[in-house]
Design a protein around this motif. Sequence first.
Motif, PDB file in Angstrom:
ATOM      1  N   ALA A 459      46.054  50.154  44.746  1.00 34.16           N
ATOM      2  CA  ALA A 459      47.118  49.820  45.694  1.00 34.16           C
ATOM      3  C   ALA A 459      47.927  51.073  45.980  1.00 34.16           C
ATOM      4  CB  ALA A 459      48.013  48.716  45.136  1.00 34.16           C
ATOM      5  N   TRP A 460      48.234  51.276  47.249  1.00 36.17           N
ATOM      6  CA  TRP A 460      49.047  52.418  47.623  1.00 36.17           C
ATOM      7  C   TRP A 460      50.520  52.175  47.324  1.00 36.17           C
ATOM      8  CZ3 TRP A 460      46.637  53.744  53.100  1.00 36.17           C
ATOM      9  CH2 TRP A 460      45.322  54.142  52.911  1.00 36.17           C
ATOM     10  N   HIS A 461      50.952  50.983  47.586  1.00 38.12           N
ATOM     11  CA  HIS A 461      52.333  50.608  47.263  1.00 38.12           C
ATOM     12  C   HIS A 461      52.387  49.096  47.119  1.00 38.12           C
ATOM     13  CE1 HIS A 461      52.966  49.198  51.410  1.00 38.12           C
ATOM     14  NE2 HIS A 461      52.336  50.298  51.794  1.00 38.12           N
ATOM     15  N   TYR A 462      53.551  48.572  46.733  1.00 37.94           N
ATOM     16  CA  TYR A 462      53.722  47.153  46.458  1.00 37.94           C
ATOM     17  C   TYR A 462      54.929  46.625  47.224  1.00 37.94           C
ATOM     18  CZ  TYR A 462      50.591  48.056  42.532  1.00 37.94           C
ATOM     19  OH  TYR A 462      49.523  48.424  41.752  1.00 37.94           O
ATOM     20  N   THR A 463      54.925  45.307  47.393  1.00 42.40           N
ATOM     21  CA  THR A 463      56.054  44.597  47.987  1.00 42.40           C
ATOM     22  C   THR A 463      56.542  43.558  46.984  1.00 42.40           C
ATOM     23  OG1 THR A 463      55.263  44.910  50.250  1.00 42.40           O
ATOM     24  CG2 THR A 463      56.827  43.127  49.867  1.00 42.40           C
ATOM     25  N   VAL A 464      57.811  43.662  46.620  1.00 44.58           N
ATOM     26  CA  VAL A 464      58.424  42.730  45.668  1.00 44.58           C
ATOM     27  C   VAL A 464      59.289  41.755  46.456  1.00 44.58           C
ATOM     28  CG1 VAL A 464      59.925  42.490  43.668  1.00 44.58           C
ATOM     29  CG2 VAL A 464      58.383  44.451  43.836  1.00 44.58           C
ATOM     30  N   GLU A 465      59.079  40.462  46.208  1.00 45.00           N
ATOM     31  CA  GLU A 465      59.864  39.418  46.871  1.00 45.00           C
ATOM     32  C   GLU A 465      60.573  38.583  45.807  1.00 45.00           C
ATOM     33  OE1 GLU A 465      57.363  37.145  49.411  1.00 45.00           O
ATOM     34  OE2 GLU A 465      56.854  38.836  50.728  1.00 45.00           O
ATOM     35  N   PHE A 466      61.799  38.189  46.109  1.00 49.92           N
ATOM     36  CA  PHE A 466      62.580  37.408  45.147  1.00 49.92           C
ATOM     37  C   PHE A 466      63.555  36.519  45.913  1.00 49.92           C
ATOM     38  CE2 PHE A 466      64.726  41.346  46.016  1.00 49.92           C
ATOM     39  CZ  PHE A 466      66.069  41.020  46.133  1.00 49.92           C
TER      40      PHE A 466
END
Length: 588
Positions: A459-466
Motif C-alpha cells: 500500500a502506498w498510503h492509508y485512509t483512516v476513518e472514525f
Amino acid sequence: MAEGEDMQTFTSIMDALVRISTSMKNMEKELLCPVCQEMYKQPLVLPCTHNVCQACAREVLGQQGYIGHGGDPSSEPTSPASTPSTRSPRLSRRTLPKPDRLDRLLKSGFGTYPGRKRGALHPQVIMFPCPACQGDVELGERGLAGLFRNLTLERVVERYRQSVSVGGAILCQLCKPPPLEATKGCTECRATFCNECFKLFHPWGTQKAQHEPTLPTLSFRPKGLICPDHKEEVTHYCKTCQRLVCQLCRVRRTHSGHKITPVLSAYQALKDKLTKSLTYILGNQDTVQTQICELEEAVRHTEVSGQQAKEEVSQLVRGLGAVLEEKRASLLQAIEECQQERLARLSAQIQEHRSLLDGSGLVGYAQEVLKETDQPCFVQAAKQLHNRIARATEALQTFRPAASSSFRHCQLDVGREMKLLTELNFLRAPEAPVIDTQRTFAYDQIFLCWRLPPHSPPAWHYTVEFRRTDVPAQPGPARWQRREEVRGTSALLENPDTGSVYVLRVRGCNKAGYGEYSEDVHLHTPPAPVLHFFLDGRWGASRERLAISKDQRAVRSVPGLPLLLAADRLLTGCHLSVDVNRVWGLWP
C-alpha cells in the motif's frame, strides 16, 4: 364537432394499439427457448424455475446419455385410451380413499394408492443441464415426466403470435380443400374448426355437444394443471417444496410436516407481490431511465478506460522489450570482444608453432647460423636465437592453447527473471488491514496501529476513518471522519471526546485503487480528562517504592518507612496517559 371527436377517439385507439404492439414486440426475447432460440412450444418448468421446450429437453437428455427418461410431461392426455375416464375401467370405478384413511395408511407404512412408487432401492437420479443458468438441476427418477407444463407461458406465446401475425391465419382442420379460416377450437377434440365444421362434429344431443369452444390455436392445452404423479388436478401449494400438489400429494410422506396452503391463497399472495413490484417499477420509470443513462455512460467510460489500459500495458511491455533488447546488445558485444581477444591469442600461438616446422623461417635461420665457423660471430648471433629456440622448445614441451575455446562463463541464469515475467500480472489493491489490538489504545489521544496480511500487495498510503457511536443517529448513511494519505502503519487522533465510544477502520491504497476496509474496532475514551503528573520522592512515593505490573497498566506502592511517614496524607486515584491506566498515589 362529431367528426372531430370521432377522429380523436380513433387516434387514441390507434396509439393504444401501437403501444400494445410495441410492448409485445419488445417482449419477444422473453418468449425464446434458450436451446433452440425459437418461441416456446409446450414449455416445461425446470426445478430452477427456468423454461425449456419439451422437444428440446428430450434432445438434451438424449445428448447426456439418458435414454427412456423423456416421458411425456404434458398435463393433457395424448390419446383416448389414456384419458382419466377411460384409462382403466377398474380404476375409474374405484373411489379414492378419504384423507384420514390415507393418513393412517401412510403412518402405518401399508396400503397403496394411485401414484405411489415402488421403484428400486437406489433409483437413478437424472441431472439436467439448464441452458439458462448453466447449472445442473435434479429431475428425480421420473425425468421429464415429473415436470409441469408452463400453460401461462404458452398462452402468452399464443397471444404474441396473434398480435404480430406470426404464421398467418389458422385454418380449419376438417374442411375439404380449400379449408376455411378457423373460428373455434376444441380442447377435447384437439382440433380447429370453422363454424360449419364445429356444428357438424358437435351435433346437438351428443356428448360432444358439451365441449366448450375456445379460440383457434395450433397448441392445445388442458383447462388446468394436472399433477404429473397422480394425473389429478392440483389444488394446493407446498411452500416448503415450492411446488404445486394435488390432494394425494398433500398426504404423502414426502410432504409430511410441510407447510401446505390452498392454491387460491398462494395465487392471491403471489399476485399481490407481483402487482406491487410491477407497480413500483412502473411508478419509477424516470429512475429506470436515469440508471440506464448512467449504465450507458459507464459503458462508454469502460470502453475508453479499457483502451487506455491496453495502451498502457502495450507501452510497458514495449519498454520491457526495449530494455531486453539493449541488454541483449550489451551482452553480445561483451561476447564479441572476448571472442576477438581469444582468436588473436590463438592466432599468435599458431604462428609461433608454424615457425617450428622444418623449412620454416626460424628453423632455417637456425640451421644457417649453425654453419657459421667464426666463433665470435656465432656467439653473437646464436645468443638471441637460442633464447627464441628455448622458448619455442618449452612451449612445445608444455603445450597448452593460449586461450580457452569454451564460453561457459557467458551463460545467463534467467530463472529468477523468467519467474518474475511468468508471475507478471496486474497490480491488485491492498487487502484489508489487520488491526493490532495490542498496540491500539485510547486515552487523551487515540493511537491506532495496523498491519497488512502477509501476502497482500503493498500500500502506498492509508485512509483512516472514525466516528462516534454514542451520538443520536442522523438520517441517511453513517458519516465518517477521514484522515487521508496516512503514511506508515499507525495514526494518532488527538483531542477525542471524553467518555465516548469511537469506532475506527482503515484501508490501504495503491495504483490499483482502494482496498477493503479492516474490521471495525471500538475504543472507549476515559470518562474524564487525563491527569499528567510526575512522581516526586519528597512526598513519600519514590521510584524505589513503586512496583509496576507486567502489563504496565497498574502501579502499587511497596510498604516502607517513606510510606509510613506519609500516612497522614490522603490516598486518591487518577488516570495516567501512556503506560499506566489507573494508579494509586499519594496526594499532598
